[in-house]
Design a protein around this motif. Structure first.
Motif, PDB file in Angstrom:
ATOM      1  N   ASP A  20      -5.346  -6.007   6.266  1.00  0.00           N
ATOM      2  CA  ASP A  20      -5.826  -6.206   4.897  1.00  0.00           C
ATOM      3  C   ASP A  20      -6.840  -7.353   4.866  1.00  0.00           C
ATOM      4  O   ASP A  20      -6.808  -8.244   5.717  1.00  0.00           O
ATOM      5  CB  ASP A  20      -4.666  -6.606   3.971  1.00  0.00           C
ATOM      6  N   ASP A  33      -7.808  -2.538   2.478  1.00  0.00           N
ATOM      7  CA  ASP A  33      -6.686  -2.268   3.382  1.00  0.00           C
ATOM      8  C   ASP A  33      -7.197  -1.319   4.464  1.00  0.00           C
ATOM      9  O   ASP A  33      -7.434  -0.146   4.215  1.00  0.00           O
ATOM     10  CB  ASP A  33      -5.551  -1.639   2.548  1.00  0.00           C
ATOM     11  N   ASP A 186      -1.246  -1.429  -0.776  1.00  0.00           N
ATOM     12  CA  ASP A 186      -0.026  -0.635  -0.929  1.00  0.00           C
ATOM     13  C   ASP A 186       1.182  -1.307  -0.275  1.00  0.00           C
ATOM     14  O   ASP A 186       2.313  -0.887  -0.506  1.00  0.00           O
ATOM     15  CB  ASP A 186      -0.223   0.786  -0.384  1.00  0.00           C
ATOM     16  N   GLY A 187       0.936  -2.334   0.528  1.00  0.00           N
ATOM     17  CA  GLY A 187       2.056  -3.089   1.100  1.00  0.00           C
ATOM     18  C   GLY A 187       2.895  -3.756   0.019  1.00  0.00           C
ATOM     19  O   GLY A 187       4.062  -4.071   0.224  1.00  0.00           O
ATOM     20  N   ASP A 225       4.586  -3.133   5.529  1.00  0.00           N
ATOM     21  CA  ASP A 225       3.133  -3.035   5.677  1.00  0.00           C
ATOM     22  C   ASP A 225       2.542  -4.412   5.379  1.00  0.00           C
ATOM     23  O   ASP A 225       3.240  -5.302   4.889  1.00  0.00           O
ATOM     24  CB  ASP A 225       2.606  -1.985   4.675  1.00  0.00           C
ATOM     25  N   ASN A 226       1.270  -4.560   5.684  1.00  0.00           N
ATOM     26  CA  ASN A 226       0.579  -5.783   5.297  1.00  0.00           C
ATOM     27  C   ASN A 226       0.547  -5.853   3.765  1.00  0.00           C
ATOM     28  O   ASN A 226       0.434  -4.828   3.100  1.00  0.00           O
ATOM     29  CB  ASN A 226      -0.863  -5.784   5.814  1.00  0.00           C
TER      30      ASN A 226
HETATM   31 MG    MG Z   1      -1.464  -0.808   3.608  1.00  0.00          MG
END
Ligand code: MG
Length: 383
Positions: A20, A33, A186-187, A225-226
């Motif tokens: 990200d 991202d 989305d993380g 996730d990040n």
């Molecule tokens: Mg992501």
């Protein structure tokens, strides 16, 4: 209007690197991202942010059209870099970009990073995810609450850098003191429920503390996730010390518009639903193609009898397949020991061409070890 800003990016608890990136430079804010094998995702998001920064230099009040141009330039920059370097081929990135322009904000958006507005205790998502699951929600095939945990939720249908051009969604929203805006990857949105996001945005914490809290919550939920968040508090330009709680009384606004910040989005979604219903299959095909290009880049499989490195993915997604032989090796599938042969026949996925080479080298070594005992090399008969 002015904004007070808090921002944070975090690798999360599972990933090795952080793909990200974000931009926080008045009047422009954004989240990107990246995706792609190895460092490619990081390169993609960084390239996009840098291209936007360069394109927007000196622009004090970027309009929606200018944002669209900036995202277009970012697309070109990522695409060009991906074409130049085989290890970066297929990389891509999301991009959600926001500019503050007087009493309004403009948004440009591609992918599944999001923009939210929190106003008067209510959270509304401003952007529409460019994902397969979002399409399925719009088509009524999936409930929104199912989408958040759907195994294919990360399959995006649009990204920067995977094509020479990209379609960018833009919009403009009126803002007022007291509004709190959130940009996130989305993380965050895939790890915690919107209720928790709204609750945190509704707290009295300052924007940086809110950003930190959101990242902490995503990590506590697993941090798969990040995670990147940019939090913007809209304040009156002339009231430098305006407090969020006290800045909620500017007169002359359209009460309906204020009460329902997501209304425009919901209306346009309904229209789009009707328009897109008959395009479902085409949409799925595009999604599958993007999935191939952005999520799974390479695999080692078989063409004819030869072990071959492919670009694409081994299995069909929906009715669509995407695979192109990239390099044929000297190794024949029959030479492989039983226990890896099936893996190769089915297609062994790797993250990059370099990884494919390494895997093939491994196979060559294994083929040597497990080959039926070769006759000892004997001196050439001389006569
Ligand atoms: Mg992501």
């Amino acid at each position: 209007m002015n904004v007070r800003v808090g921002a944070r990016t975090d690798v999360g608890r599972v990933r090795q690197g952080n793909e990200d990136n974000y931009l926080s430079s008045m009047p422009l804010f954004g989240v990107a991202d990246g995706m792609g094998g190895h460092l490619a995702g990081e390169v993609a998001s960084e390239t996009a942010i840098e291209a936007i920064r360069a394109a927007a230099a000196g622009d004090d009040a970027p309009t929606a059209d200018r944002l669209r141009e900036y995202v277009g330039e970012a697309n070109s920059a990522v695409w060009a870099k991906a074409q130049d370097d085989p290890d970066l081929r297929g990389m891509g990135t999301t991009c959600t970009l926001l500019s503050l322009d007087g009493t309004q904000v403009h948004l440009a958006h591609v992918g599944d990073s999001r923009a939210y507005i929190f106003r008067k205790g209510e959270l509304a998502q401003l952007t529409e995810d460019h994902t397969l699951v979002e399409r399925m929600v719009q088509e009524g095939r999936l409930k929104p609450e199912e989408a958040q945990h759907h195994p294919q939720r990360s399959i995006i249908t649009r990204a920067l850098g995977v094509d020479a051009s990209v379609e960018v969604d833009v919009q403009t929203q009126a803002v007022r003191p007291g509004d709190r805006l959130l940009l996130c990857s989305d993380g965050l949105s895939s790890m915690i429920e919107e209720g928790a996001i709204g609750e945190t945005l509704g707290s009295d914490l300052d924007p940086q503390a809110v950003a930190d809290r959101l990242v902490d919550l995503a990590n506590e939920a697993g941090g798969e996730d990040n995670i990147t968040v940019v939090v913007l508090d809209v304040v009156d330009e002339h009231a430098k010390d305006a407090l969020r709680a006290g800045a909620d009384s500017s007169p002359g606004r359209d009460a309906d518009e204020l009460a329902e910040p997501g209304g425009a989005r919901r209306r346009s979604k309904r229209g789009w639903f009707v328009g897109i219903a008959f395009l479902t299959l085409a949409a799925l095909a595009v999604g599958a193609y993007r999935y191939a290009v952005t999520n799974v880049l390479w695999f080692v499989g078989v063409e004819g009898d030869a072990v071959t490195i492919f670009h694409g993915f081994p299995e069909d997604v929906g009715f669509l397949s995407y695979r192109e032989p990239a390099e044929r090796t000297d190794l024949e599938v029959d030479e492989l020991p039983e226990f890896v042969r099936q893996d190769v026949i089915e297609g062994h996925k790797v993250d990059s061409l370099a990884d494919a080479h390494e895997y093939v080298e491994n196979l060559e070594a294994r083929a040597g070890e497990f080959a039926s005992p070769a006759p000892e090399p004997s001196p050439e008969p001389t006569s």
